[in-house]
Design a protein around this motif. Structure first.
Motif, PDB file in Angstrom:
ATOM      1  N   CYS A  92      62.515 153.701  90.859  1.00 53.25           N
ATOM      2  CA  CYS A  92      63.760 154.432  90.575  1.00 53.25           C
ATOM      3  C   CYS A  92      64.478 154.983  91.802  1.00 53.25           C
ATOM      4  O   CYS A  92      65.672 155.262  91.749  1.00 53.25           O
ATOM      5  CB  CYS A  92      63.464 155.583  89.612  1.00 53.25           C
ATOM      6  N   GLN A 145      72.099 157.396  85.507  1.00 57.05           N
ATOM      7  CA  GLN A 145      73.108 156.686  84.727  1.00 57.05           C
ATOM      8  C   GLN A 145      72.556 155.373  84.174  1.00 57.05           C
ATOM      9  O   GLN A 145      72.924 154.938  83.082  1.00 57.05           O
ATOM     10  CB  GLN A 145      74.347 156.416  85.582  1.00 57.05           C
ATOM     11  N   LEU A 146      71.654 154.758  84.929  1.00 54.56           N
ATOM     12  CA  LEU A 146      71.116 153.461  84.535  1.00 54.56           C
ATOM     13  C   LEU A 146      69.938 153.565  83.575  1.00 54.56           C
ATOM     14  O   LEU A 146      69.674 152.639  82.802  1.00 54.56           O
ATOM     15  CB  LEU A 146      70.662 152.694  85.786  1.00 54.56           C
ATOM     16  N   PRO A 148      69.130 154.827  80.638  1.00 60.04           N
ATOM     17  CA  PRO A 148      69.183 154.470  79.213  1.00 60.04           C
ATOM     18  C   PRO A 148      69.178 152.965  78.938  1.00 60.04           C
ATOM     19  O   PRO A 148      68.805 152.529  77.839  1.00 60.04           O
ATOM     20  CB  PRO A 148      70.508 155.104  78.745  1.00 60.04           C
ATOM     21  N   SER A 149      69.576 152.179  79.924  1.00 54.30           N
ATOM     22  CA  SER A 149      69.649 150.724  79.712  1.00 54.30           C
ATOM     23  C   SER A 149      68.468 149.969  80.324  1.00 54.30           C
ATOM     24  O   SER A 149      68.397 148.746  80.239  1.00 54.30           O
ATOM     25  CB  SER A 149      70.954 150.176  80.310  1.00 54.30           C
ATOM     26  N   LEU A 150      67.530 150.686  80.915  1.00 57.90           N
ATOM     27  CA  LEU A 150      66.415 150.041  81.607  1.00 57.90           C
ATOM     28  C   LEU A 150      65.218 149.828  80.684  1.00 57.90           C
ATOM     29  O   LEU A 150      64.926 150.651  79.816  1.00 57.90           O
ATOM     30  CB  LEU A 150      65.984 150.888  82.808  1.00 57.90           C
ATOM     31  N   LYS A 151      64.521 148.714  80.907  1.00 60.92           N
ATOM     32  CA  LYS A 151      63.289 148.424  80.179  1.00 60.92           C
ATOM     33  C   LYS A 151      62.224 147.974  81.168  1.00 60.92           C
ATOM     34  O   LYS A 151      62.496 147.137  82.034  1.00 60.92           O
ATOM     35  CB  LYS A 151      63.525 147.347  79.122  1.00 60.92           C
ATOM     36  N   GLU A 191      62.184 158.146  78.943  1.00 58.75           N
ATOM     37  CA  GLU A 191      63.039 157.394  78.026  1.00 58.75           C
ATOM     38  C   GLU A 191      62.787 155.889  78.152  1.00 58.75           C
ATOM     39  O   GLU A 191      63.148 155.112  77.267  1.00 58.75           O
ATOM     40  CB  GLU A 191      64.521 157.689  78.323  1.00 58.75           C
ATOM     41  N   ILE A 192      62.175 155.483  79.261  1.00 54.22           N
ATOM     42  CA  ILE A 192      61.897 154.066  79.505  1.00 54.22           C
ATOM     43  C   ILE A 192      60.474 153.712  79.056  1.00 54.22           C
ATOM     44  O   ILE A 192      60.252 152.746  78.337  1.00 54.22           O
ATOM     45  CB  ILE A 192      62.082 153.729  81.003  1.00 54.22           C
TER      46      ILE A 192
END
Length: 251
Positions: A92, A145-146, A148-151, A191-192
């Motif tokens: 990160c 910012q990124l 929420p879209s990361l997996k 969250e990830i």
């Protein structure tokens, strides 16, 4: 008395000769520091450059912050080995790429996020030197910012510690981390995935670190590891969730 005096004079001459022999080496090192544009703030780290990157002489690039922020190579290797079953690792706060390179060296796919485009260019250069650039997706952006879209299977956190001055703090609290406090950083990572590795200063408040586990329900397992280089304590790695049990594979 004459014998003692003569012996003392010989020791003095040997000492002077020894200092003279050392001078050219010291001068050469000082000249190299100047030639490489290393500032006085990070000069001590230049003398540890092979601990930071063993292939430093092949063209490794770092800015001033990179010198004191990059994870020493042997520590980064140890952290990477704890994730043998992972497929995707998200770094990160990638900086100049020290950790991303070692994750990629074990053939993990790495998503390396860094907000500073100059550092990203340096990290790409450094990854090429280690031959792992094809295993890393470098992204210029803000982790928060990124997120929420990361997996990914595991999140690696090595946020800025605020520079070398962290050593002057008796107990390093999580609110001193940058760009946000440690609780906010940890919650974004959760969250990830709950499988999180966090690299922190050697003087971090361990009670606060334990509090991070209670941000989950049920609380996460955790493991604390002290990290040494050349016998010197450099930092503390905290493994959470599956990472604590060395089982951070695909979820």
């Amino acid at each position: 008395m004459k014998t003692k005096k003569a012996s003392k004079q010989r020791r003095t001459r040997r000492s002077k000769r020894s200092k003279l022999l050392q001078l050219p080496t010291q001068t050469h090192k000082t000249r190299r520091v100047i030639e490489e544009g290393v500032s006085p703030l990070v000069e001590k780290y230049w003398f540890q450059r092979y601990d930071l990157f063993s292939r430093y002489d092949e063209g490794i690039k770092m800015d001033e912050q990179g010198w004191y922020s990059v994870t020493p190579e042997q520590i980064a290797i140890k952290q990477a080995k704890r994730c043998e079953n992972a497929t995707v690792v998200i770094d990160c706060f990638a900086g100049v790429g020290g950790n991303a390179i070692q994750f990629a060296s074990l053939c993990y796919h790495v998503v390396a996020i860094e907000i500073d485009p100059l550092k990203v260019n340096m990290a790409i250069n450094n990854a090429r030197i280690y031959g792992v650039e094809d295993y890393i997706d470098f992204i210029v952006g803000d982790f928060f910012q990124l997120a929420p879209s990361l997996k990914g299977d595991i999140v690696f956190l090595s946020p800025p510690w605020g520079g070398p001055s962290y050593r002057r703090v008796k107990k390093f609290t999580l609110d001193l981390l940058e760009p946000k406090d440690g609780y906010a950083i940890f919650q974004a990572a959760q969250e990830i995935t709950p499988n999180i590795i966090m690299f922190l200063p050697r003087n971090v408040d361990l009670l606060q670190v334990e509090e991070l586990c209670w941000l989950s329900s049920p609380p996460l397992e955790f493991e604390i590891e002290e990290n040494y280089v050349q016998g010197n304590l450099k930092g503390v790695t905290v493994y959470f969730g599956g990472a604590a049990a060395s089982q951070c594979g695909p979820s």
